[in-house]
Design a protein around this motif. Structure first.
Motif, PDB file in Angstrom:
ATOM      1  N   LEU A 193       0.802  -1.224   0.000  1.00 46.05           N
ATOM      2  CA  LEU A 193       0.000   0.000   0.000  1.00 46.05           C
ATOM      3  C   LEU A 193       0.835   1.275   0.000  1.00 46.05           C
ATOM      4  CD1 LEU A 193      -2.752  -1.036   2.575  1.00 46.05           C
ATOM      5  CD2 LEU A 193      -3.027  -0.799   0.105  1.00 46.05           C
ATOM      6  N   PHE A 194       1.972   1.268   0.702  1.00 45.12           N
ATOM      7  CA  PHE A 194       2.695   2.513   0.925  1.00 45.12           C
ATOM      8  C   PHE A 194       4.113   2.540   0.350  1.00 45.12           C
ATOM      9  CE2 PHE A 194      -0.201   2.025   4.657  1.00 45.12           C
ATOM     10  CZ  PHE A 194      -1.138   2.942   4.224  1.00 45.12           C
ATOM     11  N   VAL A 195       4.521   1.450  -0.296  1.00 46.12           N
ATOM     12  CA  VAL A 195       5.832   1.437  -0.948  1.00 46.12           C
ATOM     13  C   VAL A 195       5.681   1.090  -2.426  1.00 46.12           C
ATOM     14  CG1 VAL A 195       8.150   0.439  -0.988  1.00 46.12           C
ATOM     15  CG2 VAL A 195       7.002   0.808   1.204  1.00 46.12           C
ATOM     16  N   PHE A 196       5.283  -0.149  -2.700  1.00 42.03           N
ATOM     17  CA  PHE A 196       5.153  -0.581  -4.091  1.00 42.03           C
ATOM     18  C   PHE A 196       4.065   0.202  -4.825  1.00 42.03           C
ATOM     19  CE2 PHE A 196       6.494  -4.957  -2.334  1.00 42.03           C
ATOM     20  CZ  PHE A 196       7.818  -4.580  -2.357  1.00 42.03           C
ATOM     21  N   LEU A 199       5.031   3.888  -5.684  1.00 51.84           N
ATOM     22  CA  LEU A 199       6.062   3.884  -6.720  1.00 51.84           C
ATOM     23  C   LEU A 199       5.458   3.574  -8.087  1.00 51.84           C
ATOM     24  CD1 LEU A 199       9.026   2.034  -4.940  1.00 51.84           C
ATOM     25  CD2 LEU A 199       8.926   4.442  -5.594  1.00 51.84           C
ATOM     26  N   TRP A 200       4.554   2.603  -8.123  1.00 48.10           N
ATOM     27  CA  TRP A 200       3.902   2.230  -9.385  1.00 48.10           C
ATOM     28  C   TRP A 200       3.003   3.360  -9.880  1.00 48.10           C
ATOM     29  CZ3 TRP A 200       6.955  -1.292 -10.568  1.00 48.10           C
ATOM     30  CH2 TRP A 200       6.712  -2.208 -11.586  1.00 48.10           C
ATOM     31  N   THR A 201       2.308   4.019  -8.972  1.00 43.10           N
ATOM     32  CA  THR A 201       1.448   5.146  -9.344  1.00 43.10           C
ATOM     33  C   THR A 201       2.268   6.283  -9.933  1.00 43.10           C
ATOM     34  OG1 THR A 201      -0.143   4.583  -7.598  1.00 43.10           O
ATOM     35  CG2 THR A 201      -0.232   6.822  -8.492  1.00 43.10           C
ATOM     36  N   LYS A 202       3.388   6.594  -9.300  1.00 42.30           N
ATOM     37  CA  LYS A 202       4.259   7.659  -9.796  1.00 42.30           C
ATOM     38  C   LYS A 202       4.821   7.313 -11.176  1.00 42.30           C
ATOM     39  CE  LYS A 202       6.857  11.352  -9.643  1.00 42.30           C
ATOM     40  NZ  LYS A 202       6.266  12.707  -9.789  1.00 42.30           N
ATOM     41  N   LEU A 203       5.247   6.067 -11.339  1.00 45.35           N
ATOM     42  CA  LEU A 203       5.777   5.629 -12.625  1.00 45.35           C
ATOM     43  C   LEU A 203       4.711   5.725 -13.712  1.00 45.35           C
ATOM     44  CD1 LEU A 203       8.027   4.356 -14.324  1.00 45.35           C
ATOM     45  CD2 LEU A 203       7.250   2.112 -13.531  1.00 45.35           C
TER      46      LEU A 203
END
Length: 411
Positions: A193-196, A199-203
């Motif tokens: 929820l707070f790491v992967f 990061l995926w959303t930003k990418l």
């Protein structure tokens, strides 16, 4: 579960000693294989058990779409129910992927189901969508659709299996019953929820902005080449519809869109690669699988052909990337445009193209399909030949030991 058995299962399923390799005379340990090949084998194995559900749901969706196009849905409620039935499998696909991956890794399938279904929990999804409650804690924000991407789910399930395997060394019932599930969820869920997820959303947002700038400002052909060639990869990462807002805005503002035809080209390339496998393979079961999933891909249902055939045989998947890139560049070069978005990006989009670009749409579809199919045929792949022996299961369904790998002449 016995620790030795768990280790053997994980090694066998995730790329260890593979019975197909042994049958082909290779006999090398899985650790000596190409990591990319091992990854493809694992992904294909995960989706193989889900394939019947995907094919069935795909056929139902196609039937419903045909009824919609032919205006034969006289009873709208019944038509809506049929559409929901067809879409249910794809909606729940993250959970199915998580469970299938856990089975292959020998870990707890119910813990995996929770991991795969975390983005479905209403309270959590509302919080993620609003982002207000999360922002107040200074935690990074993720969008629910990216949390449910297949690659993140597989990573999370793999980590969960590692935790379970590590704690399994303590051969105590209380630890396995209480500590293992609690610690697994308390570690994996926050990571997802707070790491992967963030990061995926930003990418995804970064890629969307880059593609948008190419499509709408400059480099349309390059955009078509890159987007068409990488869409299957984006599909697996959950980013395939990251440009849906741009497509809707384009249609609302100008009455047409240039991005959707590129998606159609990429889907047609997957269909072409599947039919290339059908023509090339000497295995009757593989031919049936490739032909049926390839037909579904032609109609816009991408997943069965991509995961069940092209990823499984590896080289056809790369042939499809090439076909999608060439077809996407062709679509953009001639400014092929769709006047509306369809639920399925297949042949049924043909009535939606502008009159002036319909011929280029047909040519782009043919180019994508033929290119992927021809490359698949001449490049070859590791075919599977069914071994008719006493190894058949009582149910009549072949197991991994019933198949031997026969390299095609051009592989």
């Amino acid at each position: 579960m016995n620790q030795d058995l768990l280790s053997k299962e994980m090694s066998s399923q995730a790329g260890g000693e593979n019975k197909q390799e042994l049958a082909s005379g290779n006999g090398k340990a899985g650790t000596a294989r190409n990591p990319i090949s091992r990854l493809f084998d694992f992904i294909s194995g995960v989706f193989t058990s889900i394939l019947p559900a995907l094919i069935g749901a795909g056929i139902i969706q196609v039937i419903a779409s045909v009824l919609l196009y032919l205006d034969l849905h006289s009873n709208f409620k019944i038509f809506t129910i049929v559409m929901y039935i067809g879409g249910l499998v794809f909606y729940l696909l993250p959970i199915l992927v998580a469970v299938s991956a856990a089975k292959k890794l020998g870990s707890n399938i119910f813990i995996a189901a929770v991991i795969g279904g975390c983005s479905f929990f209403p309270g959590l999804t509302e919080m993620l969508k609003s982002a207000k409650e999360i922002s107040s804690t200074s935690l990074p924000v993720a969008e629910p659709r990216y949390i449910s991407s297949f690659i993140l789910i597989l990573i999370a399930v793999w980590l969960a299996a590692k935790i379970e395997q590590g704690l399994g060394k303590f051969n105590r019932y209380a630890i396995k019953l209480i500590i293992v599930p609690t610690l697994t969820l308390m570690i994996i869920m926050p990571l997802l929820l707070f790491v992967f997820g963030p990061l995926w959303t930003k990418l995804a947002h970064t890629l969307s902005e880059e593609f948008s700038s190419m499509f709408f400002f400059n480099g349309e052909v390059v955009a078509g080449l890159l987007f068409g060639g990488t869409l299957p990869l984006l599909q697996f990462t959950g980013m395939q519809y990251m440009m849906i807002n741009d497509m809707l805005e384009s249609i609302a503002a100008m009455g047409y869109d240039y991005i959707a035809p590129v998606i159609v080209a990429a889907v047609m390339a997957q269909a072409g690669a599947a039919f290339g496998v059908c023509i090339k393979s000497k295995n009757a079961k593989v031919k049936v699988l490739a032909a049926s999933t390839g037909l579904l891909a032609l109609l816009g249902i991408l997943e069965p052909a991509m995961y069940g055939v092209n990823v499984r045989f590896k080289k056809p998947f790369f042939a499809a990337l090439i076909g999608g890139a060439i077809g996407g560049a062709f679509m953009c070069f001639f400014e092929t445009a769709l006047t509306a978005l369809s639920g399925l990006f297949g042949l049924m989009t043909l009535p939606l193209y502008t009159d002036s670009t319909l011929v280029y749409a047909v040519l782009g579809i043919v180019i994508s399909f033929v290119t992927a199919g021809v490359i698949t045929y001449f490049m070859g792949f590791a075919d599977e030949q069914e071994e008719h022996s006493k190894g058949a299961t009582a149910s009549g369904i072949s197991t991994a030991s019933d198949l031997v790998v026969e390299k095609s002449a051009n592989s």
